[in-house]
Motif scaffolding. Sequence first.
Motif, PDB file in Angstrom:
ATOM      1  N   MET A   1      -2.929  -1.858 -13.200  1.00  0.00           N
ATOM      2  CA  MET A   1      -2.721  -0.406 -13.148  1.00  0.00           C
ATOM      3  C   MET A   1      -3.281   0.175 -11.861  1.00  0.00           C
ATOM      4  O   MET A   1      -2.588   0.797 -11.074  1.00  0.00           O
ATOM      5  CB  MET A   1      -3.423   0.291 -14.341  1.00  0.00           C
ATOM      6  CG  MET A   1      -2.652   0.265 -15.634  1.00  0.00           C
ATOM      7  SD  MET A   1      -1.015   0.989 -15.583  1.00  0.00           S
ATOM      8  CE  MET A   1      -1.021   1.914 -17.114  1.00  0.00           C
ATOM      9  N   ALA A   2      -4.593  -0.130 -11.638  1.00  0.00           N
ATOM     10  CA  ALA A   2      -5.244   0.400 -10.436  1.00  0.00           C
ATOM     11  C   ALA A   2      -4.540  -0.131  -9.188  1.00  0.00           C
ATOM     12  O   ALA A   2      -4.343   0.591  -8.207  1.00  0.00           O
ATOM     13  CB  ALA A   2      -6.709   0.017 -10.414  1.00  0.00           C
ATOM     14  N   ASP A   3      -4.100  -1.416  -9.252  1.00  0.00           N
ATOM     15  CA  ASP A   3      -3.385  -1.991  -8.120  1.00  0.00           C
ATOM     16  C   ASP A   3      -2.084  -1.263  -7.840  1.00  0.00           C
ATOM     17  O   ASP A   3      -1.748  -0.963  -6.699  1.00  0.00           O
ATOM     18  CB  ASP A   3      -3.076  -3.474  -8.393  1.00  0.00           C
ATOM     19  CG  ASP A   3      -4.278  -4.342  -8.051  1.00  0.00           C
ATOM     20  OD1 ASP A   3      -5.271  -3.763  -7.560  1.00  0.00           O
ATOM     21  OD2 ASP A   3      -4.223  -5.557  -8.282  1.00  0.00           O
ATOM     22  N   ASN A   4      -1.332  -0.991  -8.930  1.00  0.00           N
ATOM     23  CA  ASN A   4      -0.085  -0.258  -8.756  1.00  0.00           C
ATOM     24  C   ASN A   4      -0.325   1.094  -8.117  1.00  0.00           C
ATOM     25  O   ASN A   4       0.406   1.524  -7.234  1.00  0.00           O
ATOM     26  CB  ASN A   4       0.610  -0.042 -10.112  1.00  0.00           C
ATOM     27  CG  ASN A   4       1.194  -1.340 -10.627  1.00  0.00           C
ATOM     28  OD1 ASN A   4       1.331  -2.297  -9.869  1.00  0.00           O
ATOM     29  ND2 ASN A   4       1.520  -1.370 -11.905  1.00  0.00           N
ATOM     30  N   LEU A 280      12.738   4.460 -18.681  1.00  0.00           N
ATOM     31  CA  LEU A 280      14.009   4.544 -17.946  1.00  0.00           C
ATOM     32  C   LEU A 280      14.079   3.489 -16.841  1.00  0.00           C
ATOM     33  O   LEU A 280      15.164   3.029 -16.484  1.00  0.00           O
ATOM     34  CB  LEU A 280      14.194   5.940 -17.352  1.00  0.00           C
ATOM     35  CG  LEU A 280      14.645   6.994 -18.364  1.00  0.00           C
ATOM     36  CD1 LEU A 280      14.397   8.401 -17.829  1.00  0.00           C
ATOM     37  CD2 LEU A 280      16.126   6.808 -18.704  1.00  0.00           C
ATOM     38  N   LEU A 281      12.929   3.101 -16.307  1.00  0.00           N
ATOM     39  CA  LEU A 281      12.933   2.102 -15.228  1.00  0.00           C
ATOM     40  C   LEU A 281      12.609   0.696 -15.725  1.00  0.00           C
ATOM     41  O   LEU A 281      12.555  -0.244 -14.917  1.00  0.00           O
ATOM     42  CB  LEU A 281      11.959   2.518 -14.123  1.00  0.00           C
ATOM     43  CG  LEU A 281      12.340   3.777 -13.340  1.00  0.00           C
ATOM     44  CD1 LEU A 281      11.438   3.944 -12.133  1.00  0.00           C
ATOM     45  CD2 LEU A 281      13.801   3.729 -12.883  1.00  0.00           C
ATOM     46  N   ALA A 289       7.153  -0.790 -10.382  1.00  0.00           N
ATOM     47  CA  ALA A 289       5.774  -0.351 -10.641  1.00  0.00           C
ATOM     48  C   ALA A 289       5.374   0.842  -9.768  1.00  0.00           C
ATOM     49  O   ALA A 289       4.663   1.751 -10.226  1.00  0.00           O
ATOM     50  CB  ALA A 289       4.820  -1.519 -10.411  1.00  0.00           C
ATOM     51  N   THR A 290       5.814   0.857  -8.515  1.00  0.00           N
ATOM     52  CA  THR A 290       5.425   1.951  -7.616  1.00  0.00           C
ATOM     53  C   THR A 290       5.994   3.295  -8.087  1.00  0.00           C
ATOM     54  O   THR A 290       5.318   4.321  -8.039  1.00  0.00           O
ATOM     55  CB  THR A 290       5.911   1.658  -6.178  1.00  0.00           C
ATOM     56  OG1 THR A 290       5.470   0.349  -5.821  1.00  0.00           O
ATOM     57  CG2 THR A 290       5.327   2.656  -5.212  1.00  0.00           C
ATOM     58  N   LEU A 291       7.244   3.269  -8.549  1.00  0.00           N
ATOM     59  CA  LEU A 291       7.847   4.511  -9.038  1.00  0.00           C
ATOM     60  C   LEU A 291       7.183   4.969 -10.336  1.00  0.00           C
ATOM     61  O   LEU A 291       7.019   6.171 -10.566  1.00  0.00           O
ATOM     62  CB  LEU A 291       9.357   4.332  -9.258  1.00  0.00           C
ATOM     63  CG  LEU A 291      10.219   4.358  -7.996  1.00  0.00           C
ATOM     64  CD1 LEU A 291      11.675   4.055  -8.346  1.00  0.00           C
ATOM     65  CD2 LEU A 291      10.125   5.710  -7.290  1.00  0.00           C
ATOM     66  N   VAL A 292       6.807   4.020 -11.183  1.00  0.00           N
ATOM     67  CA  VAL A 292       6.117   4.384 -12.424  1.00  0.00           C
ATOM     68  C   VAL A 292       4.749   4.987 -12.089  1.00  0.00           C
ATOM     69  O   VAL A 292       4.321   5.982 -12.687  1.00  0.00           O
ATOM     70  CB  VAL A 292       5.984   3.165 -13.354  1.00  0.00           C
ATOM     71  CG1 VAL A 292       5.146   3.503 -14.572  1.00  0.00           C
ATOM     72  CG2 VAL A 292       7.378   2.674 -13.788  1.00  0.00           C
ATOM     73  N   ALA A 293       4.081   4.400 -11.087  1.00  0.00           N
ATOM     74  CA  ALA A 293       2.804   4.976 -10.640  1.00  0.00           C
ATOM     75  C   ALA A 293       3.017   6.377 -10.072  1.00  0.00           C
ATOM     76  O   ALA A 293       2.176   7.269 -10.246  1.00  0.00           O
ATOM     77  CB  ALA A 293       2.160   4.059  -9.590  1.00  0.00           C
TER      78      ALA A 293
END
Lengths: 303, 303
Positions: A1-4, A280-281, A289-293
């Motif tokens: 999570m933190a990485d994303n 949705l993704l 992951a980047t868009l979710v973040a």
Amino acid sequence: MADNDAGFEARLAEAARLVVERLERCLSEGEPLMAGVPARLRAAMRHGVLNGGKRLRPFLVMETARLCGAPEAAALDAAAALECIHSYSLVHDDLPAMDDDDLRRGQPTVHVAFDEATAILAGDALLTLAFGLVAASHDAEPQARLHLVHALSREAGAAGMVGGQLLDLEAEDETSLPEAAIARMQAMKTGALIAFACEAGPLLAGAPAEKRERFRRFGETIGLAFQLADDLLDETADAATLGKAAGKDRARGKKTLPALHGHDWTRARLDALVAEAGELLAPEGADAATLVAAARFIAERTR
Amino acid sequence: MADNDAGFEARLAEAARLVVERLERCLSEGEPLMAGVPARLRAAMRHGVLNGGKRLRPFLVMETARLCGAPEAAALDAAAALECIHSYSLVHDDLPAMDDDDLRRGQPTVHVAFDEATAILAGDALLTLAFGLVAASHDAEPQARLHLVHALSREAGAAGMVGGQLLDLEAEDETSLPEAAIARMQAMKTGALIAFACEAGPLLAGAPAEKRERFRRFGETIGLAFQLADDLLDETADAATLGKAAGKDRARGKKTLPALHGHDWTRARLDALVAEAGELLAPEGADAATLVAAARFIAERTR
């Protein structure tokens, strides 16, 4: 999570750097669409667009383009065009006849730094420039460019952002506004451009309709979250944090969902929207992951 | 001669009829780009564009398209888009912060009939709509549509019409202005859109560069004549004939060539421009008679 999240922040910063560089070029005398532009007009356009914004919309264009395999140069042109449109809308919204704001991101607004007529014209010029940038974006297929021009016209125009701004002004005179009317206004005013940003990637990549539609719905979902978080911030933050006047929406009689339902309801709704955006993704797997973040960042931002 | 003029008047009327019909459709709820538009915004857009203008620019698009063999439906879309842009520029020019005009073609201007914020937004929406109309013009080749979007962005934007409007406002504060500066300002403010109108036909037809360039120079030439005739009218006509305030340019300190050089010089210059326009179209033979008559009409009009 933190990485994303760390990955997201680095990508947001990189997209901002690239789009500012592209905007600098768009607004230089070397850009064919800017040759011979009066110095004062070019200065006002630059003041309106090169103002240290977060460049969230350009990031969404760049990141959805990366995820879908669209050419980066074409994504950058679309991102710059979208930022021109977002910026013009702020220049016009800030005018005395509209929201009458003197301060934007801690700086004097364009009509304060220049004058009203110049601000109107600089806004018009940024809007006009945006479409030329997309049309001349040679790394994109002609059909993709035409789709982008058409989608940008729809989302930024009377049925999208401009229409939403009119509904917002009309709402100031209402004593109360049904929740559906608030939602419609915000979907048009803020949601339309964010939805466009997320649709731009699959559009430029020539992705199938299902994927375009899904990315668009992702954009609509985070657009809702963006507006909710913005309204919540206006209720709770102070001017120094925001770089603009705080609590102004309520004073002005603007109708917002946080004002209607309170803080806890808003936080719960934001969490639900972030979960929805992630679903949705889901078909994109770990790549998304980047868009979710980004969705989480939008919902949780404190300024 | 008289026959050509009669032919021109009939074609101008027919082009006006067709473009008004197309604009009515553009601004109806049935148009995809207008679905869900707030009623007040749509009404203000209609007020700005469906106001009984001569539709000279649309006529030039239609007539150059006919002469070059471009598809009529595509020409009509381009003509409607151009008229949206011309109309938005008038809506914004009339604003209190700009020329502050209450009357336009004998009717209240948009900010008088509605309010300033609505007029700003209606102008923004008309400008945005124009690019969507060209992008969605399915009878034109994709490359031709992209060329049109790009040319429209250039001629209507900071390096064209919008830039010219800024120079015009700046000129009000000058005690005198060099003739070259007046010419540059007018070429941008009025000439650019008329040049675009005349280039649109060959562009849509995919005509060779020589022909496009020649038609463009024809447009620039009649654009000069248009502005000279307009300035002369402002000096000599009365408000009832013009449908707008007369003598206002001089009162406002606007710099014009007729004010500088007088009536006889202006008439001689207009005659020379009409002759030049005719020569530019000589390679088209008798087919160009209607456009040559249009040049004469522009130079000789009395309202």
